[in-house]
Design a protein around this motif. Structure first.
Motif, PDB file in Angstrom:
ATOM      1  N   PRO A  71       0.814  -1.226   0.000  1.00 51.76           N
ATOM      2  CA  PRO A  71       0.000   0.000   0.000  1.00 51.76           C
ATOM      3  C   PRO A  71       0.843   1.270   0.000  1.00 51.76           C
ATOM      4  CG  PRO A  71      -0.936  -1.612   1.484  1.00 51.76           C
ATOM      5  CD  PRO A  71       0.388  -2.171   1.040  1.00 51.76           C
ATOM      6  N   ARG A  72       1.980   1.222   0.695  1.00 48.19           N
ATOM      7  CA  ARG A  72       2.866   2.395   0.697  1.00 48.19           C
ATOM      8  C   ARG A  72       3.402   2.666  -0.710  1.00 48.19           C
ATOM      9  NH1 ARG A  72       5.730   4.964   4.756  1.00 48.19           N
ATOM     10  NH2 ARG A  72       5.072   3.368   6.244  1.00 48.19           N
ATOM     11  N   ASP A  73       3.806   1.574  -1.411  1.00 52.93           N
ATOM     12  CA  ASP A  73       4.275   1.740  -2.791  1.00 52.93           C
ATOM     13  C   ASP A  73       3.159   2.290  -3.678  1.00 52.93           C
ATOM     14  OD1 ASP A  73       6.739   0.624  -2.083  1.00 52.93           O
ATOM     15  OD2 ASP A  73       6.113  -1.412  -2.627  1.00 52.93           O
ATOM     16  N   ALA A  74       1.953   1.743  -3.486  1.00 57.05           N
ATOM     17  CA  ALA A  74       0.823   2.151  -4.322  1.00 57.05           C
ATOM     18  C   ALA A  74       0.520   3.628  -4.172  1.00 57.05           C
ATOM     19  CB  ALA A  74      -0.403   1.319  -3.973  1.00 57.05           C
ATOM     20  N   GLN A  76       1.994   1.000 -17.928  1.00 60.37           N
ATOM     21  CA  GLN A  76       0.916   0.037 -17.692  1.00 60.37           C
ATOM     22  C   GLN A  76       0.884  -0.427 -16.245  1.00 60.37           C
ATOM     23  OE1 GLN A  76       0.974  -3.335 -20.337  1.00 60.37           O
ATOM     24  NE2 GLN A  76      -0.613  -4.433 -19.210  1.00 60.37           N
ATOM     25  N   ARG A  77       2.049  -0.618 -15.646  1.00 62.74           N
ATOM     26  CA  ARG A  77       2.116  -1.055 -14.245  1.00 62.74           C
ATOM     27  C   ARG A  77       1.453  -0.031 -13.328  1.00 62.74           C
ATOM     28  NH1 ARG A  77       3.020  -5.794 -11.419  1.00 62.74           N
ATOM     29  NH2 ARG A  77       4.320  -5.455  -9.575  1.00 62.74           N
ATOM     30  N   ASP A  78       1.676   1.249 -13.593  1.00 63.95           N
ATOM     31  CA  ASP A  78       1.056   2.293 -12.780  1.00 63.95           C
ATOM     32  C   ASP A  78      -0.474   2.170 -12.819  1.00 63.95           C
ATOM     33  OD1 ASP A  78       3.497   3.480 -12.091  1.00 63.95           O
ATOM     34  OD2 ASP A  78       3.508   4.715 -13.890  1.00 63.95           O
ATOM     35  N   PHE A  79      -1.019   1.923 -14.003  1.00 67.43           N
ATOM     36  CA  PHE A  79      -2.470   1.846 -14.120  1.00 67.43           C
ATOM     37  C   PHE A  79      -3.023   0.523 -13.578  1.00 67.43           C
ATOM     38  CE2 PHE A  79      -1.687   5.269 -17.235  1.00 67.43           C
ATOM     39  CZ  PHE A  79      -2.480   6.232 -16.621  1.00 67.43           C
ATOM     40  N   GLU A  80      -2.209  -0.526 -13.565  1.00 68.19           N
ATOM     41  CA  GLU A  80      -2.616  -1.759 -12.889  1.00 68.19           C
ATOM     42  C   GLU A  80      -2.789  -1.494 -11.396  1.00 68.19           C
ATOM     43  OE1 GLU A  80       0.311  -4.693 -13.741  1.00 68.19           O
ATOM     44  OE2 GLU A  80      -0.341  -5.003 -15.815  1.00 68.19           O
ATOM     45  N   LEU A 107      -6.463  -0.107  -6.754  1.00 71.17           N
ATOM     46  CA  LEU A 107      -6.938   0.802  -5.709  1.00 71.17           C
ATOM     47  C   LEU A 107      -8.398   1.196  -5.954  1.00 71.17           C
ATOM     48  CD1 LEU A 107      -3.836   3.163  -5.380  1.00 71.17           C
ATOM     49  CD2 LEU A 107      -4.522   1.359  -3.788  1.00 71.17           C
ATOM     50  N   TYR A 108      -8.731   1.446  -7.205  1.00 73.93           N
ATOM     51  CA  TYR A 108     -10.113   1.794  -7.574  1.00 73.93           C
ATOM     52  C   TYR A 108     -11.058   0.639  -7.231  1.00 73.93           C
ATOM     53  CZ  TYR A 108     -13.994   3.248 -10.663  1.00 73.93           C
ATOM     54  OH  TYR A 108     -15.216   3.609 -11.169  1.00 73.93           O
ATOM     55  N   ASP A 109     -10.658  -0.567  -7.591  1.00 75.71           N
ATOM     56  CA  ASP A 109     -11.475  -1.740  -7.272  1.00 75.71           C
ATOM     57  C   ASP A 109     -11.616  -1.930  -5.767  1.00 75.71           C
ATOM     58  OD1 ASP A 109     -11.776  -2.238  -9.952  1.00 75.71           O
ATOM     59  OD2 ASP A 109     -10.291  -3.848 -10.039  1.00 75.71           O
ATOM     60  N   ALA A 110     -10.541  -1.661  -5.037  1.00 69.40           N
ATOM     61  CA  ALA A 110     -10.590  -1.796  -3.581  1.00 69.40           C
ATOM     62  C   ALA A 110     -11.584  -0.809  -2.980  1.00 69.40           C
ATOM     63  CB  ALA A 110      -9.197  -1.577  -2.990  1.00 69.40           C
ATOM     64  N   GLU A 111     -11.622   0.402  -3.514  1.00 74.29           N
ATOM     65  CA  GLU A 111     -12.592   1.383  -3.025  1.00 74.29           C
ATOM     66  C   GLU A 111     -14.018   0.923  -3.291  1.00 74.29           C
ATOM     67  OE1 GLU A 111     -12.245   5.484  -3.315  1.00 74.29           O
ATOM     68  OE2 GLU A 111     -10.594   5.333  -1.895  1.00 74.29           O
ATOM     69  N   ILE A 112     -14.243   0.305  -4.444  1.00 76.11           N
ATOM     70  CA  ILE A 112     -15.575  -0.210  -4.758  1.00 76.11           C
ATOM     71  C   ILE A 112     -15.964  -1.316  -3.781  1.00 76.11           C
ATOM     72  CG2 ILE A 112     -16.913  -1.499  -6.484  1.00 76.11           C
ATOM     73  CD1 ILE A 112     -15.377   0.059  -8.643  1.00 76.11           C
TER      74      ILE A 112
END
Length: 317
Positions: free
Chosen positions: A209-212, A231-235, A240-245
């Protein structure tokens, strides 16, 4: 539609609960076929509901979309948009109409584009009014709570605080004689994506999470220099977006549970939708600006009708 009599309100009119998730695109919900189990509770809820598979938001951001939700009009008609950030009083809102039919109307919404500043609070008997403490003490309590939540890894975009107000409001509304219309807006999963720590299970292997949290979430920076992200950045951002959902799914499930506790779920029309979607690197864009692709306007729409009125199913056209 067959009249449904609430055991609590003794009225032929059902209660109505409208839940709007900010910046939530349909394609990332497991109840819409996504390959991650992002919405286990909404998936269960959808089995008892009508799922509108091709719902399209009439706007790409919060103000025109909410104005359309509240009036049933396209932005070209109601005129609440970037050049006129206010809904004219000539267009009655859902809350005003329901209030005229005897509904008690209440709202919990922290989005300034869907409140007093834009005229979208019209018709609500209560708008963010469930605070029992004086405002200075309430504000101090919120700051202390936010600080503790940050240290403990519980910090979110507001769903936790919203639910703390929704629960007592639902108890009160359920016990009243009048039917109610309750509008609840959640800030998740709007950017920046900062899900509570325990929901970070979608991150790629080896990414903490710190890296993210070091990945760029400034849409303007990305627009100015697309080569700065890969691409790695958007993965990572998608994780993170999915985790919020998934986190928001758990908070919405709490509300469903409170409806059951109050014995009013079957006498309530529950509507779950989003004001717009989101780009997470799609079409070389971030957030929700400068396009009207499906990533931005294809939104979830799930309606659980009062018991005995409409059979569960899907609408695919």
């Amino acid at each position: 539609m067959k009249a449904v009599f609430s055991s609590r309100t003794h009225t032929p009119f059902p209660n109505i609960l409208l839940i709007v998730m900010d910046a939530t695109r349909a394609k990332n919900l497991s109840c819409y076929g996504y390959n991650r189990p992002t919405t286990p509770h909404l998936t269960q809820f959808a089995e008892q509901s009508t799922v509108y598979k091709l719902a399209i938001s009439p706007g790409g951001w919060s103000l025109p979309s909410h104005a359309s939700i509240f009036t049933g009009l396209f932005p070209s008609r109601h005129g609440a948009h970037d050049q006129h950030k206010f809904l004219s009083s000539e267009f009655p809102t859902m809350a005003e109409l329901l209030n005229g039919f005897g509904y008690h109307t209440a709202a919990f919404c922290s989005n300034p584009y869907a409140g007093p500043a834009t005229g979208l609070d019209r018709g609500f008997d209560e708008f963010n009014d469930a605070e029992s403490l004086p405002k200075p003490l309430a504000e101090l309590g919120r700051k202390m709570d936010a600080g503790a939540a940050t240290v403990l890894g519980w910090r979110d975009s507001g769903a936790r605080y919203t639910n703390r107000r929704v629960r007592p409001a639902l108890r009160r509304l359920a016990a009243a004689e009048r039917p109610f219309f309750l509008f609840v807006h959640y800030g998740e999963p709007h950017m920046p994506y900062r899900p509570p720590r325990k929901y970070n299970g979608y991150l790629p292997a080896g990414v903490s999470p710190r890296d993210a949290n070091t990945v760029n979430q400034d849409q303007w920076k990305y627009l100015a220099d697309p080569a700065s992200m890969n691409q790695r950045d958007f993965e990572i951002l998608t994780a993170l977006y999915d985790a919020e959902i998934t986190y928001l799914d758990s908070r919405i499930a709490q509300v469903f549970g409170w409806l059951q506790e109050a014995d009013i779920l079957n006498h309530t029309m529950v509507i779950v939708t989003a004001d717009h979607g989101e780009n997470v690197g799609d079409h070389q864009l971030m957030a929700h600006k400068y396009c009207l692709y499906d990533t931005l306007v294809h939104v979830p729409l799930i309606i659980r009708y009062p018991q005995g009125t409409t059979a569960p199913g899907q609408v695919t056209h």
